[in-house]
Design a protein around this motif. Sequence first.
Motif, PDB file in Angstrom:
ATOM      1  N   UNK A  24     -41.502   4.584   9.401  1.00 47.97           N
ATOM      2  CA  UNK A  24     -40.816   3.600   8.762  1.00 47.97           C
ATOM      3  C   UNK A  24     -41.712   2.347   8.520  1.00 47.97           C
ATOM      4  N   UNK A  25     -42.952   2.594   8.715  1.00 52.98           N
ATOM      5  CA  UNK A  25     -43.855   1.652   8.183  1.00 52.98           C
ATOM      6  C   UNK A  25     -44.650   0.636   8.828  1.00 52.98           C
ATOM      7  N   UNK A  26     -44.663   0.686  10.358  1.00 50.27           N
ATOM      8  CA  UNK A  26     -45.264   0.054  11.226  1.00 50.27           C
ATOM      9  C   UNK A  26     -46.431   0.414  12.023  1.00 50.27           C
ATOM     10  N   UNK A  27     -47.252  -0.423  12.421  1.00 52.77           N
ATOM     11  CA  UNK A  27     -48.567  -0.038  13.095  1.00 52.77           C
ATOM     12  C   UNK A  27     -48.634   0.357  14.518  1.00 52.77           C
ATOM     13  N   UNK A  28     -49.293   0.974  14.977  1.00 52.53           N
ATOM     14  CA  UNK A  28     -49.666   1.512  16.394  1.00 52.53           C
ATOM     15  C   UNK A  28     -50.685   0.450  17.002  1.00 52.53           C
ATOM     16  N   UNK A  29     -50.719   0.286  18.479  1.00 53.81           N
ATOM     17  CA  UNK A  29     -51.790  -0.262  19.120  1.00 53.81           C
ATOM     18  C   UNK A  29     -52.806   0.903  19.145  1.00 53.81           C
ATOM     19  N   UNK A  30     -53.837   0.619  18.930  1.00 52.85           N
ATOM     20  CA  UNK A  30     -55.021   1.928  19.095  1.00 52.85           C
ATOM     21  C   UNK A  30     -55.385   2.127  20.387  1.00 52.85           C
ATOM     22  N   UNK A  31     -55.319   1.108  21.526  1.00 49.74           N
ATOM     23  CA  UNK A  31     -55.630   1.660  22.934  1.00 49.74           C
ATOM     24  C   UNK A  31     -55.211   0.488  23.603  1.00 49.74           C
ATOM     25  N   UNK A  32     -53.916   0.832  24.533  1.00 54.17           N
ATOM     26  CA  UNK A  32     -53.185  -0.329  25.294  1.00 54.17           C
ATOM     27  C   UNK A  32     -54.209  -1.074  26.078  1.00 54.17           C
ATOM     28  N   UNK A  33     -54.930  -0.265  27.032  1.00 54.30           N
ATOM     29  CA  UNK A  33     -55.810  -1.068  27.980  1.00 54.30           C
ATOM     30  C   UNK A  33     -56.752  -2.128  27.184  1.00 54.30           C
ATOM     31  N   UNK A  34     -56.727  -2.323  25.933  1.00 51.52           N
ATOM     32  CA  UNK A  34     -57.571  -3.421  25.236  1.00 51.52           C
ATOM     33  C   UNK A  34     -56.826  -4.621  25.020  1.00 51.52           C
ATOM     34  N   UNK A  35     -55.256  -4.454  24.943  1.00 50.46           N
ATOM     35  CA  UNK A  35     -54.475  -5.459  24.989  1.00 50.46           C
ATOM     36  C   UNK A  35     -53.601  -6.051  25.978  1.00 50.46           C
ATOM     37  N   UNK A  36     -53.328  -5.149  27.196  1.00 50.77           N
ATOM     38  CA  UNK A  36     -52.700  -5.580  28.007  1.00 50.77           C
ATOM     39  C   UNK A  36     -53.283  -6.220  29.359  1.00 50.77           C
ATOM     40  N   UNK A  37     -54.797  -6.000  29.322  1.00 50.60           N
ATOM     41  CA  UNK A  37     -55.479  -6.171  30.626  1.00 50.60           C
ATOM     42  C   UNK A  37     -55.269  -5.457  31.845  1.00 50.60           C
ATOM     43  N   UNK A  38     -54.824  -4.257  31.601  1.00 53.43           N
ATOM     44  CA  UNK A  38     -54.557  -3.188  32.830  1.00 53.43           C
ATOM     45  C   UNK A  38     -53.372  -3.611  33.616  1.00 53.43           C
ATOM     46  N   UNK A  39     -52.628  -4.685  32.964  1.00 49.84           N
ATOM     47  CA  UNK A  39     -51.397  -4.875  33.991  1.00 49.84           C
ATOM     48  C   UNK A  39     -50.597  -3.985  34.304  1.00 49.84           C
ATOM     49  N   UNK A  40     -50.376  -2.958  33.421  1.00 49.57           N
ATOM     50  CA  UNK A  40     -49.527  -1.770  33.541  1.00 49.57           C
ATOM     51  C   UNK A  40     -50.424  -0.627  33.042  1.00 49.57           C
ATOM     52  N   UNK A  41     -50.430   0.504  33.831  1.00 49.36           N
ATOM     53  CA  UNK A  41     -51.046   1.567  33.642  1.00 49.36           C
ATOM     54  C   UNK A  41     -50.097   2.543  33.012  1.00 49.36           C
ATOM     55  N   UNK A  42     -50.280   2.923  31.553  1.00 50.92           N
ATOM     56  CA  UNK A  42     -49.417   3.742  30.908  1.00 50.92           C
ATOM     57  C   UNK A  42     -49.851   5.215  31.022  1.00 50.92           C
ATOM     58  N   UNK A  43     -50.696   5.563  31.503  1.00 53.13           N
ATOM     59  CA  UNK A  43     -51.536   6.916  31.891  1.00 53.13           C
ATOM     60  C   UNK A  43     -52.529   6.574  32.825  1.00 53.13           C
ATOM     61  N   UNK A  44     -52.708   7.639  34.043  1.00 52.79           N
ATOM     62  CA  UNK A  44     -53.651   7.524  35.083  1.00 52.79           C
ATOM     63  C   UNK A  44     -55.098   7.755  34.390  1.00 52.79           C
ATOM     64  N   UNK A  45     -55.331   9.090  33.600  1.00 53.57           N
ATOM     65  CA  UNK A  45     -56.440   9.224  33.034  1.00 53.57           C
ATOM     66  C   UNK A  45     -56.172  10.320  32.015  1.00 53.57           C
ATOM     67  N   UNK A  46     -57.154  10.724  31.385  1.00 50.44           N
ATOM     68  CA  UNK A  46     -57.051  11.848  30.211  1.00 50.44           C
ATOM     69  C   UNK A  46     -55.722  12.859  30.584  1.00 50.44           C
ATOM     70  N   UNK A  47     -56.057  13.283  31.680  1.00 49.57           N
ATOM     71  CA  UNK A  47     -55.037  14.289  32.180  1.00 49.57           C
ATOM     72  C   UNK A  47     -53.952  14.102  33.085  1.00 49.57           C
ATOM     73  N   UNK A  48     -53.881  12.744  33.551  1.00 50.55           N
ATOM     74  CA  UNK A  48     -52.803  12.660  34.552  1.00 50.55           C
ATOM     75  C   UNK A  48     -51.613  11.423  34.110  1.00 50.55           C
ATOM     76  N   UNK A  49     -50.634  11.979  34.485  1.00 52.24           N
ATOM     77  CA  UNK A  49     -49.432  10.859  34.009  1.00 52.24           C
ATOM     78  C   UNK A  49     -49.398   9.732  34.893  1.00 52.24           C
TER      79      UNK A  49
END
Length: 237
Positions: free
Chosen positions: A116-141
């Motif tokens: 629908x024409x909207x952009x994504x954030x490339x990498x959340x840790x770059x913009x949220x300062x680690x305040x919330x972990x949206x995943x633990x690692x490449x293999x862990x939720x």
Amino acid sequence: MKPLIGITSRLRTAINSHCLHTGYVDHVVRAGGIPVIIPCVGEKPGESYLPPLDGLMLTGGEDIDPAHCTGTERQSDYQYQPARDVFELRLAEAALAAGLPVLGICRGCQVLYTTTGHPLISHIPDVNGGLVAHRTSLSETAQHRVTLTADSTVAQAYGRRALTVTSYHHQGLGPQTEGGRRWRVTARSDDRLPEAIEYAGEAWAVGVMWHPELPVDGGEGFTDPLISAFVSAAGGR
């Protein structure tokens, strides 16, 4: 008659397979729907799968290629599935145009947002300062809290204003562009990033960045209320 729910699958080229986590299917069945698995077939028009369906579930998986997302940068350590991107973006566009109920989960939410024409954030840790972990690692939720808007579809489904959710993503939803079709943000994590969106058009279309098909407490046999609401919407067409 029970509603037919199309569920997209992952294309796993390394093992020559179309794959799907059992949770998606199990929740649809327990909610009273009949799951119809949609294989990713590259350039074949996705809309040809839609006429028999009563609802469409767009599932999780690899990152969407930044080529489809204005302002999104390619990440060197992440995988992309160009064929799946093309297929699902066309499928989502056709479903919205047809007014078909759609539920996008994680990547599926990003597909809805992108088409629908909207952009994504490339990498959340770059913009949220680690305040919330949206995943633990490449293999862990990960698990974190989301706050729901009072009169939203997600809040009505869950009957509450806050949830603990299972999360596994590093891309996020960027600010909506002026030219794109509008979404209402109806849930946010504690870092204020969007976690649920609801379409401003006529279609019942909801996207969530968390994984409702995965139990938070490790329990089995439950039916997620949002998936139930989606299947009910599909059955009411």
